[in-house]
Design an enzyme around this catalytic site. Sequence first.
Site, short mmCIF file in Angstrom:
data_model
loop_
_atom_site.label_atom_id
_atom_site.label_comp_id
_atom_site.label_asym_id
_atom_site.label_seq_id
_atom_site.Cartn_x
_atom_site.Cartn_y
_atom_site.Cartn_z
N CYS A 1 36.78 20.88 54.38
CA CYS A 1 37.85 19.93 54.13
C CYS A 1 38.37 19.30 55.43
CB CYS A 1 38.96 20.62 53.34
SG CYS A 1 40.24 19.53 52.70
N ILE A 2 39.63 19.51 55.79
CA ILE A 2 40.22 18.94 57.00
C ILE A 2 39.94 19.78 58.24
CG2 ILE A 2 42.45 20.10 56.70
CD1 ILE A 2 41.93 16.50 58.03
#
Length: 222
Positions: A136-137
């Site tokens: 994800c991030i």
Amino acid sequence: MTKKVAVILSGCGVYDGAEIHESVITLLRLDQRGAQVQCFAPNVEQMHVINHLTGEQTQEKRNVLVESARIARGQVKDVQEAKVEDFDALIVPGGFGAAKNLSDFAGKGADCTVQADVLRLAEGFAAANKPVGLICISPALAAKIYGPGVVCTIGNDADTSDAMTKMGATHEECDVHDIVEDTQRRLVSTPAYMLAENISDAAGGIYKLVDRILELTHEDDQ
């Protein structure tokens, strides 16, 4: 041979901690594949606390390690205790906690720093050439861990990828169901909820990431 994998959590909840679906999917897949897992988290105060029903910031104060214990069912240790030599691989799920508690990327972007204990551990895995998975991030931290030229993905978000490029990373756009691998650094990343529209979307890429990380650990057996 049973592989030992360290998982770094960043709290509990997408807006101020570790993304719960991503974390559970990661832990589930590792268990399905027979890996031995130990969760870690920094023993620090969260950047802030978000009411996940309204999306508004509250006046509460919460501890990242204590909140991470909710996901890990209490089986989580202070990241200060983690030793690279005890594990075959490292995985970091996403959620805004990666950008707020494991680092200050959410506020400072390309000028961010990574929390000292987390950076020490991640740099140790990089130096030992042990496989690392960023979800994800969390790939936004890759350049701070590996230095310029590291290849990774957060999907296709322009602002985030621009900040990563400014830090020296090479960003590759990626479908939610797929992974990007930096073969030189043995780093694997996947977009998950940077792109996912449902939990099945997120699971597709995360399963591939976990499977590839474990494949890389078995290459060391040869």
